[in-house]
Motif scaffolding. Structure first.
Motif, PDB file in Angstrom:
ATOM      1  N   VAL A  85      -6.343  45.216  21.169  1.00 48.75           N
ATOM      2  CA  VAL A  85      -6.398  43.754  21.163  1.00 48.75           C
ATOM      3  C   VAL A  85      -6.054  43.253  22.562  1.00 48.75           C
ATOM      4  N   PRO A  86      -6.935  42.476  23.214  1.00 50.44           N
ATOM      5  CA  PRO A  86      -6.594  41.919  24.530  1.00 50.44           C
ATOM      6  C   PRO A  86      -5.374  41.005  24.426  1.00 50.44           C
ATOM      7  N   LEU A  87      -4.445  41.187  25.350  1.00 48.31           N
ATOM      8  CA  LEU A  87      -3.242  40.370  25.316  1.00 48.31           C
ATOM      9  C   LEU A  87      -3.544  38.902  25.586  1.00 48.31           C
TER      10      LEU A  87
ATOM     11  N   GLN B 122      -3.961  32.660  20.980  1.00 46.43           N
ATOM     12  CA  GLN B 122      -3.812  32.359  19.556  1.00 46.43           C
ATOM     13  C   GLN B 122      -2.390  31.990  19.176  1.00 46.43           C
ATOM     14  N   TYR B 123      -1.413  32.722  19.746  1.00 46.03           N
ATOM     15  CA  TYR B 123      -0.031  32.542  19.300  1.00 46.03           C
ATOM     16  C   TYR B 123       0.857  31.864  20.330  1.00 46.03           C
ATOM     17  N   GLY B 124       0.328  31.615  21.522  1.00 45.74           N
ATOM     18  CA  GLY B 124       1.118  30.981  22.557  1.00 45.74           C
ATOM     19  C   GLY B 124       2.038  31.967  23.274  1.00 45.74           C
TER      20      GLY B 124
ATOM     21  N   ILE C 268       4.344  39.644  17.047  1.00 42.79           N
ATOM     22  CA  ILE C 268       2.967  39.888  16.640  1.00 42.79           C
ATOM     23  C   ILE C 268       2.720  41.396  16.599  1.00 42.79           C
ATOM     24  N   GLY C 269       2.389  41.913  15.440  1.00 44.49           N
ATOM     25  CA  GLY C 269       2.055  43.324  15.320  1.00 44.49           C
ATOM     26  C   GLY C 269       0.584  43.551  15.598  1.00 44.49           C
TER      27      GLY C 269
ATOM     28  N   GLY D 202      -7.071  47.140  16.493  1.00 41.63           N
ATOM     29  CA  GLY D 202      -7.879  45.957  16.763  1.00 41.63           C
ATOM     30  C   GLY D 202      -7.500  44.726  15.974  1.00 41.63           C
ATOM     31  N   ASN D 203      -6.493  44.813  15.133  1.00 45.68           N
ATOM     32  CA  ASN D 203      -6.062  43.679  14.325  1.00 45.68           C
ATOM     33  C   ASN D 203      -4.687  43.198  14.764  1.00 45.68           C
ATOM     34  N   ALA D 204      -4.471  41.906  14.678  1.00 45.66           N
ATOM     35  CA  ALA D 204      -3.183  41.305  15.002  1.00 45.66           C
ATOM     36  C   ALA D 204      -2.609  40.640  13.757  1.00 45.66           C
ATOM     37  N   THR D 205      -1.310  40.833  13.532  1.00 44.95           N
ATOM     38  CA  THR D 205      -0.631  40.264  12.373  1.00 44.95           C
ATOM     39  C   THR D 205       0.639  39.574  12.826  1.00 44.95           C
ATOM     40  N   GLU D 206       0.825  38.348  12.385  1.00 43.36           N
ATOM     41  CA  GLU D 206       2.038  37.608  12.714  1.00 43.36           C
ATOM     42  C   GLU D 206       3.165  38.105  11.813  1.00 43.36           C
ATOM     43  N   ILE D 207       4.100  38.856  12.388  1.00 41.21           N
ATOM     44  CA  ILE D 207       5.234  39.401  11.635  1.00 41.21           C
ATOM     45  C   ILE D 207       6.337  38.354  11.498  1.00 41.21           C
TER      46      ILE D 207
END
Length: 461
Positions: free
Chosen positions: A40-42, A48-50, A421-422, A426-431
């Motif tokens: 996932v590109p930083l 997305q999350y700031g 953020i986990g 290729g997937n990002a999840t807001e922990i």
């Protein structure tokens, strides 16, 4: 063909930006020069999350646990939750079939919510309040590490059933010059000293309490230990102590917990603890010590925390300002600081910083990455190299922030804490979501009585 094929010089730049001994296992540089973690590109995460945001590589976290299990096969692995803990992260550790240690009501709740079998939970702490001991015994945690005389009395009164305990012993091994923090010497707040018979006196008191089952001995030498021989020295001293207990009280203790404190690299070339060497030292020293004392080999437990979570974490910051003082340093100021990155100010820790949103083409300069807080010591990293054209809006990534960043974050200056953020495949999840101003004020009684949203306040509503 890619941009790296057309411009080979960029390949060298990409390689030097992600030293694998420092960055997460999945860290890469894509064709656009963007750092990626977990595929996932930083930059996408920052959009997305700031920022600031903590990014956690799930593959790295799990892989470190598996390395411990493979390379130190004769030891039971217990993850030190104080380094980084949420229910989701606890579930990762539980799925990897290790134990976990906790030291507060919140950490205990996170471990249980994450699916941990209570029998695999170890409770730590040098000043456990009775309420915490009550909760731990009610949950039926597997071990409680006794750290002071009063805990023996508290536990004897609180536990409704027999409770296995360990006694924390300070073997008086001074690791100054070997590590960042020393906790295994006599003159500090943890445990019972071997000197003057303090540890044995605690054993005698425990043995007088029928509800307490003394299972073994615990020690912790300090943090950032790279020399495995220090653990060997601890084994020798503690096996001798355990043999004395058997001789004097007829009790054979069958558990020796060596704690954690294993060194990891925050910058290229930093010393680290090699697991194969640690395993060999434990095996050889334990064999020799037990033969010398004619003592049966106890079960060995180790408690890595930073060594599992540290490299998995990266913190993202947006550059807010760049300025050079006459005859002085160049400061690159970012939108976070000591509230989310406390270890530089607390311990003088040094970090690796990289430009995350583009190729760093051209010359570099030595700069100080400074935080946003009203403290002269609010620095994220001093004397790091960044491109001379670093400017507001650029994205910076700080490596090795998975341990003791989220867990030590504060609200200094009433700044909200970042999300966690986990990333995985290729997937990002807001922990953990980003904290809000409303979160900060939610416990304020006056705010509750006349509650208006922050947006309403800003617009005079």
């Amino acid at each position: 063909m890619t941009l790296l094929d057309f411009l080979p010089s960029l390949q060298h730049a990409a390689t030097t930006r992600i030293d694998p001994t420092v960055w997460p296992l999945t860290a890469r540089v894509d064709d656009l020069g963007r750092l990626t973690v977990g595929d996932v590109p930083l930059t996408d995460l920052a959009d997305q999350y700031g920022t600031p945001s903590y990014v956690l590589d799930e593959k790295d976290f799990r892989r470190r646990i598996r390395d411990y299990r493979a390379l130190v096969p004769h030891a039971e692995i217990v993850y030190a939750g104080k380094s980084l803990l949420t229910p989701t992260i606890a579930s990762w550790a539980a799925e990897e079939q290790v134990g976990i240690d906790v030291c507060s009501e919140g950490e205990l709740a996170a471990a249980l919510q994450g699916g941990f079998d209570p029998s695999r939970i170890v409770l730590h702490g040098n000043a456990k309040p009775p309420s915490l001991l009550r909760q731990a015994t009610a949950a039926r945690v597997g071990r409680i590490v006794i750290d002071s005389p009063i805990e023996i009395a508290f536990l004897a009164c609180e536990t409704p059933r027999p409770q296995p305990v360990l006694i924390r012993v300070t073997p008086d091994i001074d690791i100054h010059g070997h590590a960042a923090v020393t906790t295994g010497v006599t003159d500090q707040k943890f445990g019972f000293a071997l000197a003057n018979g303090q540890a044995e006196q605690a054993v005698v008191r425990i043995l007088k309490q029928p509800q307490l089952i003394l299972a073994g001995v615990h020690c912790h030498l300090g943090s950032q230990i790279a020399d495995p021989e220090l653990y060997g020295e601890a084994i020798c001293r503690l096996i001798a102590f355990m043999a004395d207990i058997r001789s004097r009280h007829g009790l054979t203790l069958n558990e020796l917990n060596l704690g954690g404190g294993h060194a990891i690299a925050y910058r290229s070339g930093d010393p680290t603890l090699h697991l194969a060497e640690l395993s060999a030292t434990i095996t050889d020293t334990l064999e020799q010590a037990c033969i010398a004392e004619r003592f049966p080999k106890p079960r060995i437990v180790i408690e890595p925390g930073r060594a599992i979570s540290g490299h998995a974490g990266v913190t993202l910051y947006r550059v807010v300002a760049v300025k050079t003082q006459p005859g002085g340093r160049t400061f690159v100021a970012v939108d976070g600081g000591l509230s989310d990155h406390p270890r530089t100010q607390l311990y003088g820790a040094k970090y690796t910083v990289a430009l995350a949103n583009r190729h760093p083409i051209g010359a570099t300069q030595t700069v100080t990455v400074a935080g946003r807080h009203c403290e002269s010591g609010d620095e994220i990293a001093r004397d790091v190299d960044l491109p001379t054209d670093t400017h507001p809006g650029d994205l910076l990534a700080v490596a090795c922030t998975g341990a003791y960043h989220h867990s030590m974050a504060s609200n200094y200056n009433m700044v909200v804490r970042p999300p966690v953020i986990g990333v995985h495949h290729g997937n990002a999840t807001e922990i953990i979501r980003r904290e809000t101003v409303e979160d900060l004020l939610a416990r304020d009684v006056a705010w509750q009585k006349r509650h208006r949203s922050f947006d309403a306040l800003l617009h005079g509503e």
